[in-house]
Design a protein around this motif. Structure first.
Motif, PDB file in Angstrom:
ATOM      1  N   GLN A 249       0.826  -1.213   0.000  1.00  0.00           N
ATOM      2  CA  GLN A 249       0.000   0.000   0.000  1.00  0.00           C
ATOM      3  C   GLN A 249       0.860   1.262   0.000  1.00  0.00           C
ATOM      4  N   LYS A 252       1.996   2.022  -3.548  1.00  0.00           N
ATOM      5  CA  LYS A 252       0.784   2.436  -4.264  1.00  0.00           C
ATOM      6  C   LYS A 252       0.463   3.890  -3.970  1.00  0.00           C
ATOM      7  N   ASN A 257       3.208   1.550  -9.828  1.00  0.00           N
ATOM      8  CA  ASN A 257       2.337   0.511 -10.367  1.00  0.00           C
ATOM      9  C   ASN A 257       2.797  -0.833  -9.784  1.00  0.00           C
TER      10      ASN A 257
END
Length: 378
Positions: A249, A252, A257
């Motif tokens: 996370q 991200k 990507n």
């Protein structure tokens, strides 16, 4: 007991093949956190592609590169279908895929050249091998010795850098890194043994076989792959992989990507395993589907856990320990235990499993790993 030179050459080849194979899995799991229980599928694709293309007249090196490319393509297909799901789906799909590929080549008619086909259950024999029709002339002898000496020099330099780094860390913490010094000395001795075995094999033209040349080329490939992986994992690309392993996370949120990075890791690790498959086939000189049992994958997992996940040096160390154990017990145990060959084989696996459990309890990060970088069970 003095071991034959030919046996030592074969042993070095097997260790190098498993080290190359383990480096691919370490990239996927140790650095990216992808649980791949079917890594042998990539090796099988690389081995069979190389052998079948060489039987059709394709040059060996090009056939091996195509095999690695197809293994990477397999990683792409597996990744596209599973990486957006939970990690356990990847483990389930890969172990099923490895068995599916093995069963396909076991039951499929395979082209063996000259318009002939052979059932995969009978295996593939008589395919072209590197250096099989080569005479050791002075020019080739000088070239192979130069390559081997260069590899030994690079390995010694890297080992010295690693030991110096450990000594500097010890000075900062006001402690003496005894374990690191011992491992460094052992590594230097093993490297010297490998160099001397190769040198003696190359100096005696009468004892030169295709396996001697194969050993030198494989050591060169292993050196290049190891160096490239070390550069990659220390670059920003590698730091993103480690961030994905810890908590995907976070990358991200930084706009990375994550799916594409995972896919790259799976493909590159698969390509390395496919390349290892080519050398595995050349070493065996005959390829059967049962050469690619799931046990090969779990041997690689054992190697990585022993040496330490997320550490390429640990993969090399784990491979040496793994093969030292299996080859040592193969000679020692028959004189100690009243077992037949089948029971001895099972006993050896049981003992290394027990030792692995003890290691996971005492030092779960492995010999050279870092405890904070563990991924299994997160």
């Amino acid at each position: 007991m003095i071991l034959p030179l030919g046996y030592l050459v074969s042993l070095i080849i097997f260790i190098s093949v498993y080290a190359l194979f383990g480096l691919g899995l370490n990239l996927q799991w140790g650095f990216t956190g992808l649980i791949n229980f079917g890594h042998v599928a990539f090796m099988a694709v690389g081995a069979y592609t190389t052998v079948l293309l060489s039987l059709q007249g394709v040059p060996l090196f090009i056939a091996a590169l195509i095999g690695a490319a197809l293994a990477a393509l397999l990683g792409l297909l597996v990744g596209i279908s599973t990486l957006r799901l939970r990690e356990d789906y990847l483990a389930i799909v890969t172990i099923g895929l490895s068995e599916m590929i093995r069963l396909i080549v076991n039951n499929q008619e395979l082209p063996v050249g000259n318009g002939q086909w052979r059932s995969g259950v009978f295996g593939l024999q008589g395919f072209p091998l590197p250096f099989s029709n080569v005479t050791l002339n002075p020019l080739l002898q000088f070239f192979l010795i130069a390559v081997l000496t260069g590899i030994a020099g690079i390995g010694g330099w890297q080992l010295w850098r690693w030991m110096r780094k450990k000594l500097q860390q010890g000075k900062m913490s006001q402690s003496t890194p005894i374990a690191s010094l011992i491992m460094g000395i052992i590594g230097g001795v093993l490297g010297l043994i490998v160099y001397l075995v190769g040198l003696l094999s190359l100096l005696d033209a009468n004892s030169f076989t295709y396996k001697t040349g194969l050993m030198v080329v494989l050591l060169l490939v292993l050196t290049v792959v190891f160096w490239a992986l070390e550069r990659l994992v220390k670059a920003p690309w590698g730091r993103v992989l480690k961030a994905i392993r810890e908590d995907e996370q976070v990358p991200k949120a930084l706009g990375k990507n994550v799916f594409w990075y995972k896919l790259q890791s799976l493909m590159l690790g698969g390509a390395i395993a496919g390349f290892a498959g080519a050398f595995y086939a050349w070493q065996l000189a005959t390829v059967y589907p049962d050469n690619f049992q799931p046990q090969i994958t779990f041997d690689a997992w054992t190697i990585i856990i022993l040496g330490g996940a997320g550490n390429n040096y640990g993969t090399l160390l784990g491979t040496i320990i793994f093969w030292a154990y299996f080859e040592g017990t193969r000679f020692v145990l028959p004189g100690l235990l009243p077992f037949d060959d089948a029971r001895l084989g099972a006993f050896r696996i049981m003992v290394i499993g027990l030792l692995l459990i003890i290691l996971m309890m005492v030092r779960p990060q492995g010999i050279l790993g870092k405890k904070e970088e563990l991924t299994l069970g997160k």
